[in-house]
Scaffold this active site. Structure first.
Site, PDB file in Angstrom:
ATOM      1  N   LYS A   1       0.926  -1.116   0.079  1.00 18.77           N
ATOM      2  CA  LYS A   1       0.080   0.200   0.138  1.00 18.77           C
ATOM      3  C   LYS A   1       0.915   1.144   0.013  1.00 18.77           C
ATOM      4  O   LYS A   1       1.963   1.025   0.415  1.00 18.77           O
ATOM      5  CB  LYS A   1      -0.798   0.118   1.383  1.00 18.77           C
ATOM      6  CG  LYS A   1      -1.704  -1.350   1.256  1.00 18.77           C
ATOM      7  CD  LYS A   1      -2.750  -1.311   2.464  1.00 18.77           C
ATOM      8  CE  LYS A   1      -3.656  -2.420   2.568  1.00 18.77           C
ATOM      9  NZ  LYS A   1      -4.614  -2.442   3.567  1.00 18.77           N
TER      10      LYS A   1
ATOM     11  N   TYR B   1     -12.007  -2.975  -2.894  1.00 15.52           N
ATOM     12  CA  TYR B   1     -12.658  -2.972  -1.475  1.00 15.52           C
ATOM     13  C   TYR B   1     -14.209  -3.087  -1.413  1.00 15.52           C
ATOM     14  O   TYR B   1     -14.625  -2.799  -0.258  1.00 15.52           O
ATOM     15  CB  TYR B   1     -11.963  -1.719  -0.762  1.00 15.52           C
ATOM     16  CG  TYR B   1     -10.682  -2.183  -0.074  1.00 15.52           C
ATOM     17  CD1 TYR B   1     -10.245  -3.178   0.713  1.00 15.52           C
ATOM     18  CD2 TYR B   1      -9.393  -1.269  -0.571  1.00 15.52           C
ATOM     19  CE1 TYR B   1      -9.083  -3.358   1.066  1.00 15.52           C
ATOM     20  CE2 TYR B   1      -8.149  -1.390   0.027  1.00 15.52           C
ATOM     21  CZ  TYR B   1      -7.986  -2.550   0.633  1.00 15.52           C
ATOM     22  OH  TYR B   1      -6.715  -2.630   1.181  1.00 15.52           O
TER      23      TYR B   1
ATOM     24  N   PHE C   1     -15.210   3.096   7.541  1.00 18.09           N
ATOM     25  CA  PHE C   1     -13.868   3.453   7.305  1.00 18.09           C
ATOM     26  C   PHE C   1     -13.726   3.403   5.742  1.00 18.09           C
ATOM     27  O   PHE C   1     -12.459   3.676   5.172  1.00 18.09           O
ATOM     28  CB  PHE C   1     -12.737   2.526   7.923  1.00 18.09           C
ATOM     29  CG  PHE C   1     -12.880   1.042   7.623  1.00 18.09           C
ATOM     30  CD1 PHE C   1     -12.630   0.353   6.488  1.00 18.09           C
ATOM     31  CD2 PHE C   1     -13.708   0.412   8.463  1.00 18.09           C
ATOM     32  CE1 PHE C   1     -12.658  -0.856   6.318  1.00 18.09           C
ATOM     33  CE2 PHE C   1     -13.663  -1.141   8.425  1.00 18.09           C
ATOM     34  CZ  PHE C   1     -13.264  -1.478   7.154  1.00 18.09           C
TER      35      PHE C   1
ATOM     36  N   ARG D   1      -1.119 -14.760   3.848  1.00 15.38           N
ATOM     37  CA  ARG D   1      -1.683 -14.201   4.967  1.00 15.38           C
ATOM     38  C   ARG D   1      -1.189 -14.327   6.261  1.00 15.38           C
ATOM     39  O   ARG D   1      -0.964 -13.398   7.120  1.00 15.38           O
ATOM     40  CB  ARG D   1      -3.228 -14.682   4.995  1.00 15.38           C
ATOM     41  CG  ARG D   1      -3.971 -14.257   3.918  1.00 15.38           C
ATOM     42  CD  ARG D   1      -4.614 -13.212   4.118  1.00 15.38           C
ATOM     43  NE  ARG D   1      -5.615 -12.912   5.094  1.00 15.38           N
ATOM     44  CZ  ARG D   1      -6.371 -11.843   5.100  1.00 15.38           C
ATOM     45  NH1 ARG D   1      -6.223 -10.739   4.188  1.00 15.38           N
ATOM     46  NH2 ARG D   1      -7.210 -11.778   6.276  1.00 15.38           N
TER      47      ARG D   1
ATOM     48  N   THR E   1      -5.176  -7.823  10.756  1.00 15.49           N
ATOM     49  CA  THR E   1      -5.196  -6.728  10.240  1.00 15.49           C
ATOM     50  C   THR E   1      -4.703  -5.570  11.013  1.00 15.49           C
ATOM     51  O   THR E   1      -4.249  -4.455  10.344  1.00 15.49           O
ATOM     52  CB  THR E   1      -6.778  -6.572  10.088  1.00 15.49           C
ATOM     53  OG1 THR E   1      -7.284  -7.728   9.432  1.00 15.49           O
ATOM     54  CG2 THR E   1      -7.430  -5.322   9.281  1.00 15.49           C
TER      55      THR E   1
ATOM     56  N   ARG F   1       3.049  -6.963   9.101  1.00 14.24           N
ATOM     57  CA  ARG F   1       2.349  -5.783  10.028  1.00 14.24           C
ATOM     58  C   ARG F   1       2.971  -5.812  10.944  1.00 14.24           C
ATOM     59  O   ARG F   1       3.291  -4.664  11.867  1.00 14.24           O
ATOM     60  CB  ARG F   1       0.906  -6.133   9.782  1.00 14.24           C
ATOM     61  CG  ARG F   1       0.154  -5.718   8.500  1.00 14.24           C
ATOM     62  CD  ARG F   1      -0.991  -6.377   8.358  1.00 14.24           C
ATOM     63  NE  ARG F   1      -1.694  -6.023   7.071  1.00 14.24           N
ATOM     64  CZ  ARG F   1      -2.869  -6.425   6.721  1.00 14.24           C
ATOM     65  NH1 ARG F   1      -3.380  -7.539   7.397  1.00 14.24           N
ATOM     66  NH2 ARG F   1      -3.578  -6.079   5.782  1.00 14.24           N
TER      67      ARG F   1
ATOM     68  N   ASN G   1      -1.648  -0.304   7.632  1.00 17.79           N
ATOM     69  CA  ASN G   1      -1.157  -1.579   7.493  1.00 17.79           C
ATOM     70  C   ASN G   1      -0.268  -2.241   6.452  1.00 17.79           C
ATOM     71  O   ASN G   1      -0.177  -3.262   6.536  1.00 17.79           O
ATOM     72  CB  ASN G   1      -2.337  -2.314   8.367  1.00 17.79           C
ATOM     73  CG  ASN G   1      -3.534  -2.818   7.070  1.00 17.79           C
ATOM     74  OD1 ASN G   1      -3.050  -2.131   6.186  1.00 17.79           O
ATOM     75  ND2 ASN G   1      -4.415  -3.539   7.484  1.00 17.79           N
TER      76      ASN G   1
ATOM     77  N   HIS H   1      -1.651  -5.582   1.577  1.00 14.83           N
ATOM     78  CA  HIS H   1      -2.783  -6.286   1.428  1.00 14.83           C
ATOM     79  C   HIS H   1      -2.385  -7.803   0.652  1.00 14.83           C
ATOM     80  O   HIS H   1      -1.512  -7.891  -0.038  1.00 14.83           O
ATOM     81  CB  HIS H   1      -3.634  -5.736   0.284  1.00 14.83           C
ATOM     82  CG  HIS H   1      -4.794  -6.505  -0.230  1.00 14.83           C
ATOM     83  ND1 HIS H   1      -6.254  -6.541   0.316  1.00 14.83           N
ATOM     84  CD2 HIS H   1      -4.852  -7.485  -1.204  1.00 14.83           C
ATOM     85  CE1 HIS H   1      -6.668  -7.506  -0.329  1.00 14.83           C
ATOM     86  NE2 HIS H   1      -6.177  -8.034  -1.338  1.00 14.83           N
TER      87      HIS H   1
ATOM     88  N   GLU I   1      -9.285 -10.832  -7.606  1.00 18.50           N
ATOM     89  CA  GLU I   1      -8.207  -9.831  -7.359  1.00 18.50           C
ATOM     90  C   GLU I   1      -7.317  -9.877  -8.426  1.00 18.50           C
ATOM     91  O   GLU I   1      -6.911  -8.528  -9.023  1.00 18.50           O
ATOM     92  CB  GLU I   1      -7.492  -9.976  -5.848  1.00 18.50           C
ATOM     93  CG  GLU I   1      -8.815  -9.358  -5.047  1.00 18.50           C
ATOM     94  CD  GLU I   1      -8.198  -9.533  -3.425  1.00 18.50           C
ATOM     95  OE1 GLU I   1      -8.978  -9.057  -2.569  1.00 18.50           O
ATOM     96  OE2 GLU I   1      -6.971 -10.073  -3.336  1.00 18.50           O
TER      97      GLU I   1
HETATM   98  P1  IDP Z   1      -7.197  -7.268   5.707  1.00 18.28           P
HETATM   99  O1  IDP Z   1      -6.623  -6.365   4.917  1.00 18.28           O
HETATM  100  O2  IDP Z   1      -6.512  -7.811   6.741  1.00 18.28           O
HETATM  101  O3  IDP Z   1      -7.844  -8.561   5.038  1.00 18.28           O
HETATM  102  P2  IDP Z   1     -10.080  -6.358   6.010  1.00 18.28           P
HETATM  103  O4  IDP Z   1     -10.693  -6.521   7.486  1.00 18.28           O
HETATM  104  O5  IDP Z   1     -10.373  -6.972   4.954  1.00 18.28           O
HETATM  105  O6  IDP Z   1      -8.451  -6.639   6.503  1.00 18.28           O
HETATM  106  O7  IDP Z   1      -9.860  -4.851   5.884  1.00 18.28           O
HETATM  107  C1  IDP Z   1      -9.400  -4.458   4.812  1.00 18.28           C
HETATM  108  C2  IDP Z   1      -8.581  -3.078   5.042  1.00 18.28           C
HETATM  109  O8  IDP Z   1      -9.293  -1.883   5.554  1.00 18.28           O
HETATM  110  C3  IDP Z   1      -7.720  -3.255   5.944  1.00 18.28           C
HETATM  111  O9  IDP Z   1      -6.373  -3.970   5.603  1.00 18.28           O
HETATM  112  C4  IDP Z   1      -7.414  -1.717   6.739  1.00 18.28           C
HETATM  113  O10 IDP Z   1      -6.587  -1.292   5.923  1.00 18.28           O
HETATM  114  C5  IDP Z   1      -8.725  -1.257   6.434  1.00 18.28           C
HETATM  115  N1  IDP Z   1      -9.282  -1.526   7.903  1.00 18.28           N
HETATM  116  C6  IDP Z   1     -10.096  -2.547   8.247  1.00 18.28           C
HETATM  117  N2  IDP Z   1     -10.595  -2.253   9.379  1.00 18.28           N
HETATM  118  C7  IDP Z   1     -10.517  -0.921   9.847  1.00 18.28           C
HETATM  119  C8  IDP Z   1     -10.828   0.043  10.660  1.00 18.28           C
HETATM  120  O11 IDP Z   1     -11.432  -0.780  11.787  1.00 18.28           O
HETATM  121  N3  IDP Z   1     -10.281   1.240  10.785  1.00 18.28           N
HETATM  122  C9  IDP Z   1      -9.602   1.889   9.507  1.00 18.28           C
HETATM  123  N4  IDP Z   1      -9.333   1.032   8.650  1.00 18.28           N
HETATM  124  C10 IDP Z   1      -9.677  -0.333   8.642  1.00 18.28           C
HETATM  125 MG    MG Z   2      -9.616  -8.506   3.907  1.00 17.75          MG
END
Ligand code: IDP
Ligand code: MG
Length: 149
Positions: free
Chosen positions: A9, A49, A57, A85, A91, A102, A112, A115, A126
């Site tokens: 990212k 997304y 968010f 993963r 996350t 991370r 973070n 992806h 994807e």
């Molecule tokens: P992942 O990237 O570990 O699969 P997901 O739950 O799919 O996590 O969420 C996608 C992305 O959305 C996360 O990597 C993060 O950048 C963002 N995200 C997820 N939850 C939050 C939150 O509670 N606040 C802000 N950003 C979030």
């Molecule tokens: Mg995800």
């Protein structure tokens, strides 16, 4: 062979973590079959997304992901989706295990770093979203017989 979609990212790019992250996937034994740097369009980010579009968010996430260049990659190998993963970590970087990308480099859920596709079917869609077929390279590293029995 299984493939996964990995994106460094904009925060990972700005923090000079591209080499570190590619190095981890290479050292693990996965094969890079697609790589490009781009600033994703609003439409691409929203589609990528899409599953989160009702989340509070979502708007900030899309605006962050379109804010600067990211590095989009496809990595190949046995079990690469789940292993990717694990290498990425949870996350929220504050609770990701040390040793994960991370866990080692981040402090905030909205920054973070990376992806990775969460399932084989997600990876397929994807990859198709981010790459054309001509951008993916079929090749066999010379190390293959030293990685797989
Ligand atoms: P992942 O990237 O570990 O699969 P997901 O739950 O799919 O996590 O969420 C996608 C992305 O959305 C996360 O990597 C993060 O950048 C963002 N995200 C997820 N939850 C939050 C939150 O509670 N606040 C802000 N950003 C979030
Ligand atoms: Mg995800």
């Amino acid at each position: 062979m299984e493939r996964t979609f990995i994106a460094i990212k904009p925060d990972g790019v700005q923090r000079n973590l591209v080499g570190e992250i590619i190095g981890r996937f290479e050292a693990k034994g996965f094969t890079l079959v697609g790589l490009k740097m781009l600033k994703p369009s609003q439409e691409l980010a929203e589609t990528h997304y899409g599953v989160h579009k009702e989340r509070p968010f979502f708007k900030d996430l899309v605006s962050f992901i379109t804010s600067g260049p990211l590095v989009a990659m496809v990595w190949e190998g046995d079990g690469v989706v789940a292993a990717g993963r694990l290498m990425i970590g949870a996350t929220n970087p504050l609770t990701s295990n040390p040793g994960t990308i991370r866990g080692d480099f981040g402090v905030s859920i909205g920054r973070n770093i990376i992806h990775g596709s969460d399932a084989v079917e997600t990876a397929q869609s994807e990859i198709a979203l981010w790459f054309n077929e001509e951008e993916l390279v079929d090749w066999t590293p010379v190390s293959t017989p030293w990685l797989y029995e």
